[in-house]
Design an enzyme around this catalytic site. Structure first.
Site: not given
Ligand SMILES: C[S@@+](CC[C@H](N)C(=O)[O-])C[C@H]1O[C@@H](n2cnc3c(N)ncnc32)[C@H](O)[C@@H]1O
Length: 460
Positions: A44, A226, A249, A271, A303-304, A307, A332-333, A384, A413
């Site tokens: 089969e 993040p 960073d 920074k 993050g990214d 962004i 991203t955050a 921020m 986060g």
């Molecule tokens: C200069 S921006 C960079 C963002 C980053 N390129 C992204 O895509 O998440 C930094 C801000 O991202 C946010 N951020 C990044 N990581 C975070 C986390 N683990 N928890 C909360 N906020 C976060 C905060 O608002 C922080 O002031």
């Protein structure tokens, strides 16, 4: 070693499969992928196997197994659920010195089929010698994640150049050095990111260059996510293992930093608000200088990178300086914090759009289109925004947002230190003071915040 691993050439060779069920189909598919000529013996046959044989021109004998079915066979598989038939197939194949595999009966096999990671022509075969199929599967999963999807293309490209390189570099040791240099250069990453033409040009140039060297300086702009290292992409992880020098960073978490090559040089260029340790222009120039020294430079950003990451500015400098680069997106955050806080950024009932905004004050002020931000059915995410939170909330209410609009603030986060405070747009600034929240924080404003009550899952 209990078993000898070998790779068998079965192209156009008769491969007999006794059995016609789903397991036989899986084995037949594998043999067919390697170019085997299928000959199925079964009373089969399931539909998939029948279709496979029709498509590939294999033969099917719908009858009971007999010894002469193995005439001319170079490989035999028994995949029936009849132990007596399986034993007979094994005995007949062994008496004719034909390699035989009996599914799930290692004592009747002269060979076993390994688990495979197929990136043809690169193939990784994995076996635990039948000791633990689940462990085999785990090892396969690991390999599936870490072996680049296009490594097969790389193997093909190198294969095309093999004869030419041999002609150009007759000494074996010179060739080994050359290929090592190629594999350490940016050629593999170019292929993995789909730019085979550029990789090929580099190989062609290297063959005419006097020292045959492949210049390997390049920059990887990588999003580190993040904080939770499990949120890194596979490509980010791979490049983190490759980089000679890393510019990172402040927001890149310690856990992520632990994934870097231990001997890589690490430069903190992070920074901090109002205390920039490196000016942006200095970072840009440093990237150019390190890459020109022939180094693989990882620019690692929280993050990214695209962004609120100033990734575009750094790349513009590299592009102008003719430095090759590649970009790896990160989580991203907003995505990371929302997911770990159990707050969907959009929802059919509450929000049809989401806006990522910067809450960074310039001379104590924020120039945003407040009228647009107070519209219904949207989610606002402020990066921020800790220092300016009072200004943000006041402006939103002043422009018509309901003071009772749900709002959340997420501190650090996705990490073990994550803290989520929920309130309303009117009360959030006081709650932040009360809970003594510290940067980095992300603010989410909108009706979606209500969903956290039901969807919160991460321990914080
Ligand atoms: C200069 S921006 C960079 C963002 C980053 N390129 C992204 O895509 O998440 C930094 C801000 O991202 C946010 N951020 C990044 N990581 C975070 C986390 N683990 N928890 C909360 N906020 C976060 C905060 O608002 C922080 O002031």
């Amino acid at each position: 070693m209990d078993l000898l691993p070998i790779f068998l050439n079965i192209k156009d060779r008769k491969c007999v499969i006794v059995g016609g069920g789903k397991v036989a189909f899986r084995k037949a598919s594998l043999l067919a992928r390697a170019g085997g000529r299928l000959h199925i013996v079964t009373e089969e046959i399931c539909e998939e196997l029948s279709t496979l044989c029709v498509t590939l021109g294999g033969t099917v004998e719908q009858k009971a197994f007999e010894a002469f079915d193995l005439e001319g066979a170079e490989l035999v598989i028994a995949a029936t659920d009849d132990a007596a038939v399986n034993t007979a197939v094994s005995q007949q194949a062994r008496s004719r010195q034909i390699p035989v595999n009996v599914v799930d009966q290692p004592e009747l096999c002269s060979f076993i089929m390994p688990a495979i990671v197929d990136r043809s022509p690169v193939i990784v075969a994995i076996s635990t010698g039948g000791a633990s199929p689940v462990l085999t599967r785990k090892i396969k999963e690991l390999n599936e994640s870490f072996i680049p999807g296009r490594i097969g293309n790389l193997a093909q490209l190198l294969g095309r150049f093999r004869a030419r390189v041999k002609q150009q570099l007759p000494q074996f040791s010179d060739r080994v050095r050359y290929w090592e240099n190629v594999l350490d250069s940016r050629v593999p990453e170019l292929v993995y990111s789909g730019r085979e033409d550029a990789a090929e040009s580099i190989l062609l140039e290297s063959l005419v260059a006097r020292d045959h060297s492949v210049n390997s300086g390049e920059v990887y702009l990588v999003g580190a996510g993040p904080g939770d290292p499990d949120l890194l992409t596979l490509r980010a992880l791979r490049l983190m293992q490759k980089a000679d020098v890393v510019l990172y960073d402040r927001l890149v978490s310690n856990e992520v930093m632990l994934k870097l090559r231990p001997d890589a040089e690490k430069i903190h260029v992070g920074k901090q608000r109002a205390s920039h340790s490196y000016e942006q222009e200095t970072i840009n120039q440093l990237l150019v200088r390190l890459a020109r020294e022939g180094k693989k430079v990882l620019r690692l950003k929280g993050g990214d990178p695209f962004i609120f990451g100033r990734g575009g500015e750094e790349l513009a400098t590299l592009a102008r300086a003719g430095i090759p680069f590649q970009i790896v997106p990160g989580i991203t955050a907003a995505s990371g914090c929302a997911a770990y806080a159990g707050i969907p950024l959009t929802h059919r009932d509450y929000s049809q759009s989401v806006r990522f905004l910067t809450g960074h004050l310039k001379q104590g002020e924020l120039n945003l289109d407040w009228e647009m931000l107070v519209r219904e059915q949207q989610t606002l995410v402020f990066y921020m925004g800790l220092v300016g939170l009072r200004t943000i909330c006041k402006q939103l209410i002043g422009h018509g947002m309901a003071a009772s609009m749900p709002a959340a603030i997420v501190q650090q986060g996705t990490t073990a230190n994550q803290k989520v405070v929920i309130g309303t747009v009117a009360k959030l600034p006081d709650l932040v003071d009360k809970h003594k929240l510290v940067a980095p924080t992300l603010t989410i404003i909108g009706n979606v915040v209500k969903l956290r009550t039901e969807l919160g899952w991460f321990q914080d």
